[in-house]
Design an enzyme around this catalytic site. Structure first.
Site, PDB file in Angstrom:
ATOM      1  N   LYS A 256       0.828  -1.353  -0.267  1.00 35.06           N
ATOM      2  CA  LYS A 256      -0.235   0.189  -0.082  1.00 35.06           C
ATOM      3  C   LYS A 256       1.359   1.560  -0.148  1.00 35.06           C
ATOM      4  CE  LYS A 256      -4.028  -1.847   0.681  1.00 35.06           C
ATOM      5  NZ  LYS A 256      -5.061  -1.487  -0.176  1.00 35.06           N
TER       6      LYS A 256
ATOM      7  N   ALA B   1     -15.720 -14.469   0.115  1.00 33.97           N
ATOM      8  CA  ALA B   1     -15.862 -12.949   0.008  1.00 33.97           C
ATOM      9  C   ALA B   1     -15.482 -12.732  -1.016  1.00 33.97           C
ATOM     10  CB  ALA B   1     -14.812 -11.816   0.803  1.00 33.97           C
TER      11      ALA B   1
ATOM     12  N   SER C  17      -9.033   1.245   8.184  1.00 32.53           N
ATOM     13  CA  SER C  17      -8.670   0.921   9.451  1.00 32.53           C
ATOM     14  C   SER C  17      -7.340  -0.446   9.059  1.00 32.53           C
ATOM     15  CB  SER C  17      -9.640   0.259  10.247  1.00 32.53           C
ATOM     16  OG  SER C  17      -9.860  -0.794   8.790  1.00 32.53           O
TER      17      SER C  17
ATOM     18  N   GLN D 233      -1.750   2.935   7.397  1.00 31.03           N
ATOM     19  CA  GLN D 233      -0.380   3.230   7.710  1.00 31.03           C
ATOM     20  C   GLN D 233       0.252   3.864   5.967  1.00 31.03           C
ATOM     21  OE1 GLN D 233       1.258   0.535  10.058  1.00 31.03           O
ATOM     22  NE2 GLN D 233      -0.307  -0.146  10.481  1.00 31.03           N
TER      23      GLN D 233
ATOM     24  N   GLY E   1      -9.107  -4.360  -5.042  1.00 32.20           N
ATOM     25  CA  GLY E   1      -8.615  -4.296  -6.730  1.00 32.20           C
ATOM     26  C   GLY E   1      -7.938  -3.380  -7.344  1.00 32.20           C
TER      27      GLY E   1
END
Lengths: 311, 311
Positions: free
Chosen positions: A50, A205, A75, A80, A178
């Site tokens: 990320k 999921a 969250s 972060q 995605g």
């Protein structure tokens, strides 16, 4: 043109990210009768891929926009990532988190000096709170997965992997919001000869799997998966890329995810999140399909609570 | 002369070991105000530095000796190391293990086709059983830590580390049977300009610390430490080397070991055994002493039972 954008993205974020190592295990290769290389984004700054998308999104803002700060609601790892990327660039980061978010997640954001704004634990409350901050502070909203700059930033993990291993037959990534698989698909499109991209998704999921069948963005009714990073659904920016460039999505059961995670922990001695283990679980489940292939797997992150392991 | 022996050892075992990576963490460096590089023997074949000594010991045998096989008594990493090294060299390995040894340890040996001979769970029974096999099969006995070839093999981890980082002020290793720190001390003696070697030891099994004070090999009355690899005592082959070349031994408490282990897991995303965390715990405990130093730490292994973690 897209190739150029991706190259510019990589040059832009390079000083702010680690070029993560690529590891392999002869025991795992014997187990699957294939040649797997793991791109270790669990060793990325703040522990997940990320960082790439967050850094690119902030670096793509104008000076004026940077002065006013950025806001996101998350969250997880993106909170972060935005906090750390913003800190490094001297930008104020507002992080909207549900009031019941685990303390360990809040502490992670605080480590990187993100300002936490608590809200009720509903998607509506999150969005409303983030919108308020966006208007009040004129801050730029950053989306964890459904934003072009984030997708391009994420693409750089596969760019590095393909640069080191240009002969991959296939790259697998987990599918949550995605953003990672879309970026990976773009990288494979522009930086490989014929490398396919396949997603791994929990059966519990499987919104992306269903979205590819129905042709529209599906959501999940339950989120009953250990792969807590993969409970989100696709968005309108990444779905068209996924439709166009992703070969398919393989679904796996919960016990298959936990088993795959444990094999990577025990054989490779590295810490990965449950979400990370999903693509490897997909390979284990479909050995015949992947036999003798040269496979890249993006290990997306390593932020786990070591007191709450699934084994 | 010793330098030559170490170079020959390295060339001998090179095809049978991994050159393990050296990792660092900016968060950890900030935490201790020093520059630490971690030599990741947890990524070594079979998951521990023991592979180096075991490979060298078997490679140093004559053709005749190899034909008759090798025997050791160990319920830990050395059992697996001997099994794997023997398997690779087509040598029969007899592994004496206490009948109550954990199944996971027995499975490890079986993976590498070592033949397990069970005995009662006392040091006397282990030695007697190993002696019987030695006589009956004319097999060569390999000691986990108190044998020259094993010590020289172990030295190669620090040789690789010093080759990559010639400017280290100090290398720290855990101290169990003494084979790793003795090898490391020899490597520092012959392959560095002035690199000191310091040991880390659990307060609960501080036999080596006491041995350096008394001038004779001390043993432990209790073994009440989470660092299960460090419960053994020194031997007559490695103790003189340690006396001569090791700067000192730092003792740490159990909670300090667990805390250090957790920091490495969480910050570096790698799996290490509790024993491995002892030298880093020693640095954390003595920050002032190590401030601004360039420090090498040998992470000795990563074989943990993920269902039985100390946190």
């Amino acid at each position: 043109m897209n190739k150029q954008i991706l190259l510019e993205t990589y040059n832009r974020i390079k000083p702010f990210i680690h070029k993560t190592p690529v590891l392999s295990s002869s025991l795992i290769n014997e187990m699957v009768d294939a040649d797997i290389v793991f791109k270790c984004e669990n060793f990325q700054k703040m522990g997940a891929f990320k960082m790439r998308g967050a850094a690119n999104a902030i670096l793509s803002l104008s000076e004026e926009e940077r002065k006013r700060g950025v806001v996101t609601h998350s969250s997880g790892n993106f909170a972060q990532a935005v906090s750390l990327a913003a800190q490094k660039l001297g930008v104020k980061a507002y992080i909207v988190m549900p009031e019941n978010a685990p303390q360990v997640k809040k502490d992670g954001v605080k480590t990187y000096q993100g300002e936490i704004i608590e809200c009720k634990s509903t998607p509506q409350a999150r969005e409303a709170t983030a919108n308020n901050i966006k208007e009040e502070k004129e801050a730029s909203f950053l989306h964890p997965s459904n934003q072009d700059e984030v997708i391009y930033g994420n693409a750089t993990a596969a760019m590095e992997l393909l640069d080191e291993h240009p002969d991959l037959d296939v790259i697998l990534t987990p599918v949550g919001g995605g953003g990672l698989i879309a970026g990976t698909a773009l990288a494979a499109q522009y930086f490989s000869k014929d490398c396919k991209v396949i997603g791994g998704e929990p059966m519990e999921a499987d919104d992306a799997y269903r979205s590819l069948i129905s042709g529209k963005i599906e959501t999940n009714d339950n989120f009953n998966t250990v792969a807590d990073g993969l409970r989100t659904h696709l968005g309108d920016r990444n779905f068209p890329i996924i439709q166009k460039h992703v070969e398919k999505i393989i679904r796996v059961e919960e016990d298959e995810i936990i088993n795959a995670m444990r094999i990577i922990w025990e054989r490779m001695k590295i810490i990965i999140e449950p979400s990370c283990a999903v693509p490897f679980a997909a390979v284990l489940k479909n050995k015949q399909e992947f036999k003798n292939k040269k496979i890249g797997i993006i290990l997306s992150g390593g932020n786990v609570d070591v007191e709450k392991l699934p084994f």
